[in-house]
Design a protein around this motif. Sequence first.
Motif, PDB file in Angstrom:
ATOM      1  N   ILE A 210       0.855  -1.182   0.000  1.00 20.75           N
ATOM      2  CA  ILE A 210       0.000   0.000   0.000  1.00 20.75           C
ATOM      3  C   ILE A 210       0.892   1.233   0.000  1.00 20.75           C
ATOM      4  O   ILE A 210       1.759   1.385   0.869  1.00 20.75           O
ATOM      5  CB  ILE A 210      -0.911   0.021   1.237  1.00 20.75           C
ATOM      6  N   ILE A 211       0.686   2.096  -0.991  1.00 15.37           N
ATOM      7  CA  ILE A 211       1.489   3.312  -1.100  1.00 15.37           C
ATOM      8  C   ILE A 211       0.601   4.537  -0.921  1.00 15.37           C
ATOM      9  O   ILE A 211      -0.528   4.581  -1.417  1.00 15.37           O
ATOM     10  CB  ILE A 211       2.237   3.357  -2.452  1.00 15.37           C
ATOM     11  N   GLU A 212       1.096   5.514  -0.179  1.00 15.62           N
ATOM     12  CA  GLU A 212       0.377   6.771   0.010  1.00 15.62           C
ATOM     13  C   GLU A 212       1.388   7.884   0.220  1.00 15.62           C
ATOM     14  O   GLU A 212       2.354   7.739   0.975  1.00 15.62           O
ATOM     15  CB  GLU A 212      -0.556   6.684   1.226  1.00 15.62           C
ATOM     16  N   HIS A 213       1.176   9.003  -0.485  1.00 11.66           N
ATOM     17  CA  HIS A 213       2.088  10.151  -0.410  1.00 11.66           C
ATOM     18  C   HIS A 213       3.533   9.729  -0.642  1.00 11.66           C
ATOM     19  O   HIS A 213       4.453  10.240   0.000  1.00 11.66           O
ATOM     20  CB  HIS A 213       1.957  10.862   0.934  1.00 11.66           C
ATOM     21  N   GLY A 214       3.728   8.777  -1.574  1.00  9.30           N
ATOM     22  CA  GLY A 214       5.078   8.375  -1.939  1.00  9.30           C
ATOM     23  C   GLY A 214       5.762   7.433  -0.990  1.00  9.30           C
ATOM     24  O   GLY A 214       6.940   7.126  -1.183  1.00  9.30           O
ATOM     25  N   ARG A 215       5.061   6.937   0.016  1.00 13.38           N
ATOM     26  CA  ARG A 215       5.664   6.020   0.987  1.00 13.38           C
ATOM     27  C   ARG A 215       4.865   4.721   1.052  1.00 13.38           C
ATOM     28  O   ARG A 215       3.650   4.730   0.906  1.00 13.38           O
ATOM     29  CB  ARG A 215       5.721   6.650   2.378  1.00 13.38           C
ATOM     30  N   ILE A 216       5.569   3.625   1.305  1.00 19.03           N
ATOM     31  CA  ILE A 216       4.907   2.339   1.492  1.00 19.03           C
ATOM     32  C   ILE A 216       4.388   2.273   2.926  1.00 19.03           C
ATOM     33  O   ILE A 216       5.166   2.284   3.884  1.00 19.03           O
ATOM     34  CB  ILE A 216       5.854   1.157   1.219  1.00 19.03           C
ATOM     35  N   LEU A 217       3.067   2.237   3.073  1.00 27.03           N
ATOM     36  CA  LEU A 217       2.474   2.169   4.413  1.00 27.03           C
ATOM     37  C   LEU A 217       2.614   0.783   5.019  1.00 27.03           C
ATOM     38  O   LEU A 217       2.860   0.638   6.223  1.00 27.03           O
ATOM     39  CB  LEU A 217       0.992   2.532   4.349  1.00 27.03           C
ATOM     40  N   GLN A 218       2.432  -0.235   4.184  1.00 23.28           N
ATOM     41  CA  GLN A 218       2.472  -1.606   4.681  1.00 23.28           C
ATOM     42  C   GLN A 218       2.543  -2.552   3.497  1.00 23.28           C
ATOM     43  O   GLN A 218       2.023  -2.256   2.417  1.00 23.28           O
ATOM     44  CB  GLN A 218       1.226  -1.908   5.521  1.00 23.28           C
ATOM     45  N   SER A 219       3.189  -3.692   3.688  1.00 24.46           N
ATOM     46  CA  SER A 219       3.221  -4.715   2.646  1.00 24.46           C
ATOM     47  C   SER A 219       3.233  -6.085   3.304  1.00 24.46           C
ATOM     48  O   SER A 219       3.609  -6.234   4.464  1.00 24.46           O
ATOM     49  CB  SER A 219       4.460  -4.537   1.752  1.00 24.46           C
ATOM     50  N   GLY A 220       2.805  -7.084   2.554  1.00 24.50           N
ATOM     51  CA  GLY A 220       2.770  -8.438   3.079  1.00 24.50           C
ATOM     52  C   GLY A 220       1.709  -9.268   2.403  1.00 24.50           C
ATOM     53  O   GLY A 220       1.163  -8.888   1.358  1.00 24.50           O
ATOM     54  N   PRO A 222      -1.877 -10.638   1.576  1.00 17.50           N
ATOM     55  CA  PRO A 222      -3.157  -9.926   1.643  1.00 17.50           C
ATOM     56  C   PRO A 222      -3.940 -10.204   2.916  1.00 17.50           C
ATOM     57  O   PRO A 222      -4.499  -9.279   3.515  1.00 17.50           O
ATOM     58  CB  PRO A 222      -3.906 -10.447   0.403  1.00 17.50           C
ATOM     59  N   CYS A 223      -3.987 -11.462   3.353  1.00 20.36           N
ATOM     60  CA  CYS A 223      -4.752 -11.787   4.558  1.00 20.36           C
ATOM     61  C   CYS A 223      -4.156 -11.140   5.790  1.00 20.36           C
ATOM     62  O   CYS A 223      -4.889 -10.708   6.699  1.00 20.36           O
ATOM     63  CB  CYS A 223      -4.839 -13.305   4.736  1.00 20.36           C
ATOM     64  N   ASP A 224      -2.824 -11.034   5.849  1.00 20.50           N
ATOM     65  CA  ASP A 224      -2.167 -10.419   7.012  1.00 20.50           C
ATOM     66  C   ASP A 224      -2.409  -8.915   7.051  1.00 20.50           C
ATOM     67  O   ASP A 224      -2.692  -8.347   8.106  1.00 20.50           O
ATOM     68  CB  ASP A 224      -0.663 -10.698   6.985  1.00 20.50           C
ATOM     69  N   VAL A 225      -2.271  -8.265   5.893  1.00 21.74           N
ATOM     70  CA  VAL A 225      -2.478  -6.821   5.846  1.00 21.74           C
ATOM     71  C   VAL A 225      -3.938  -6.483   6.131  1.00 21.74           C
ATOM     72  O   VAL A 225      -4.245  -5.504   6.820  1.00 21.74           O
ATOM     73  CB  VAL A 225      -2.046  -6.254   4.475  1.00 21.74           C
ATOM     74  N   PHE A 226      -4.853  -7.309   5.635  1.00 25.96           N
ATOM     75  CA  PHE A 226      -6.279  -7.079   5.839  1.00 25.96           C
ATOM     76  C   PHE A 226      -6.660  -7.244   7.307  1.00 25.96           C
ATOM     77  O   PHE A 226      -7.419  -6.442   7.855  1.00 25.96           O
ATOM     78  CB  PHE A 226      -7.096  -8.044   4.985  1.00 25.96           C
ATOM     79  N   SER A 227      -6.142  -8.276   7.955  1.00 23.43           N
ATOM     80  CA  SER A 227      -6.543  -8.573   9.334  1.00 23.43           C
ATOM     81  C   SER A 227      -5.731  -7.821  10.372  1.00 23.43           C
ATOM     82  O   SER A 227      -6.160  -7.699  11.522  1.00 23.43           O
ATOM     83  CB  SER A 227      -6.437 -10.077   9.609  1.00 23.43           C
ATOM     84  N   ALA A 228      -4.577  -7.289   9.986  1.00 26.50           N
ATOM     85  CA  ALA A 228      -3.739  -6.571  10.950  1.00 26.50           C
ATOM     86  C   ALA A 228      -3.117  -5.333  10.318  1.00 26.50           C
ATOM     87  O   ALA A 228      -1.886  -5.229  10.195  1.00 26.50           O
ATOM     88  CB  ALA A 228      -2.648  -7.492  11.502  1.00 26.50           C
ATOM     89  N   PRO A 229      -3.943  -4.350   9.909  1.00 25.87           N
ATOM     90  CA  PRO A 229      -3.392  -3.120   9.336  1.00 25.87           C
ATOM     91  C   PRO A 229      -2.606  -2.336  10.387  1.00 25.87           C
ATOM     92  O   PRO A 229      -2.942  -2.363  11.566  1.00 25.87           O
ATOM     93  CB  PRO A 229      -4.637  -2.364   8.874  1.00 25.87           C
ATOM     94  N   LYS A 230      -1.574  -1.630   9.933  1.00 27.12           N
ATOM     95  CA  LYS A 230      -0.721  -0.887  10.862  1.00 27.12           C
ATOM     96  C   LYS A 230      -1.163   0.559  11.049  1.00 27.12           C
ATOM     97  O   LYS A 230      -0.611   1.264  11.893  1.00 27.12           O
ATOM     98  CB  LYS A 230       0.730  -0.921  10.362  1.00 27.12           C
ATOM     99  N   SER A 231      -2.136   0.993  10.262  1.00 24.99           N
ATOM    100  CA  SER A 231      -2.624   2.365  10.379  1.00 24.99           C
ATOM    101  C   SER A 231      -4.034   2.429   9.830  1.00 24.99           C
ATOM    102  O   SER A 231      -4.489   1.516   9.125  1.00 24.99           O
ATOM    103  CB  SER A 231      -1.723   3.335   9.597  1.00 24.99           C
ATOM    104  N   LEU A 232      -4.741   3.508  10.152  1.00 26.39           N
ATOM    105  CA  LEU A 232      -6.086   3.699   9.626  1.00 26.39           C
ATOM    106  C   LEU A 232      -6.056   3.791   8.110  1.00 26.39           C
ATOM    107  O   LEU A 232      -6.938   3.263   7.422  1.00 26.39           O
ATOM    108  CB  LEU A 232      -6.698   4.961  10.242  1.00 26.39           C
ATOM    109  N   GLU A 233      -5.024   4.442   7.551  1.00 24.13           N
ATOM    110  CA  GLU A 233      -4.914   4.577   6.103  1.00 24.13           C
ATOM    111  C   GLU A 233      -4.738   3.209   5.445  1.00 24.13           C
ATOM    112  O   GLU A 233      -5.326   2.933   4.394  1.00 24.13           O
ATOM    113  CB  GLU A 233      -3.736   5.484   5.744  1.00 24.13           C
ATOM    114  N   ALA A 234      -3.922   2.340   6.059  1.00 21.56           N
ATOM    115  CA  ALA A 234      -3.727   0.999   5.512  1.00 21.56           C
ATOM    116  C   ALA A 234      -5.014   0.182   5.596  1.00 21.56           C
ATOM    117  O   ALA A 234      -5.353  -0.557   4.674  1.00 21.56           O
ATOM    118  CB  ALA A 234      -2.600   0.291   6.257  1.00 21.56           C
ATOM    119  N   ALA A 235      -5.745   0.334   6.693  1.00 22.99           N
ATOM    120  CA  ALA A 235      -7.020  -0.375   6.841  1.00 22.99           C
ATOM    121  C   ALA A 235      -7.994   0.057   5.754  1.00 22.99           C
ATOM    122  O   ALA A 235      -8.666  -0.773   5.131  1.00 22.99           O
ATOM    123  CB  ALA A 235      -7.606  -0.115   8.220  1.00 22.99           C
ATOM    124  N   ARG A 236      -8.080   1.355   5.499  1.00 20.88           N
ATOM    125  CA  ARG A 236      -9.003   1.881   4.488  1.00 20.88           C
ATOM    126  C   ARG A 236      -8.603   1.459   3.079  1.00 20.88           C
ATOM    127  O   ARG A 236      -9.460   1.322   2.205  1.00 20.88           O
ATOM    128  CB  ARG A 236      -9.056   3.400   4.587  1.00 20.88           C
TER     129      ARG A 236
END
Length: 343
Positions: A210-220, A222-236
């Motif tokens: 997931i990229i936002e404002h030129g930075r990678i918010l989270q990667s991994g 799909p099931c891990d990122v979906f069930s354990a987002p590291k930020s509200l932006e990553a969850a959305r």
Amino acid sequence: MSEFALEARHLSRAFGAVKALDDVSLSLEAGKVLALLGQSGSGKSTLLRVLAGLESLDAGEVYADGKLVSDKRTTVPPEKRPLGMVFQDYALFPHLTALGNVAFGLGHMGKSERRALAASWLERVGLGDRGGAFPHELSGGEQQRVALARALAPSPRAILMDEPFSGLDPHLRTDLQSSMLATLAEAGVAALIVSHDTEEALAVADQVAIIEHGRILQSGLPCDVFSAPKSLEAARALGAVWSLEAQAQNGHVNTRLGTFASAFDGPVVVCSRPETTRVTASEAGDFAVMDRRGVGRFLTLKLQTITGEGAFVTALVEAKTAPQRGQRVALSLQSEDVFVFKA
């Protein structure tokens, strides 16, 4: 042969005062599909152009099959990288037939060998009988498959795909996703797919970033990122969520929906997904149904406290049991379905 078909290390690229890429790192494993998710202006197109060799770098390094192809001083031309490219509009040559388009990148071969390989790739993507058709004579789905065949014909280690299904109708998109995955798996080629469509990314990807404002918010995964987002932006980025502001203290946060663990004290944001928000009709409930939307088996409910205070909560419920507008309800959540982030 490197375990990574493509690797980006600490990439940065600015246009004036705007940082399009800001210390971006990611890796694409051989034979895997990585979906890069981001909204317009997030930096995903710039990243794709840098990886393809169409854009230079201010800092960082790009490796293709373990070999350096981009850094601050060097940019190996796109045609000399072991990478294929499928553009959003497919970018087929209008004056060439489908066969001619696929054969275009095989200039190092003899004419007969080039035509034979191009024909075999058209056959593999289900267009063996359309080799003589020009792009304007092909449907959108057929053009997409020609573009995929053209990218795969030179035997790249990976292909880069920019919103490859965005212009197609939903039914055709699903069919092409399946056929594309089968073709990539058969060829053993890795793919980086740039998309803003969450459902599409989760349907085709082995990994997501997931990229936002030129930075990678989270990667991994799909099931891990979906069930354990590291930020509200990553969850959305991976689907609809609702959120409430709250105060956490001593490792917990109290809300009208229950008490949940918090890694932070002070102002926090509590959020969850509509499909995990349970709704029960109750005259003693703290919430009321403000609106109902949708058709078919499921409806989306817009809910607010009966006093009208606080943000709205949304819930996805079965239509046959959905409460009516204005009805009071109680809401409940499982702790594993709740995300708490620092405000």
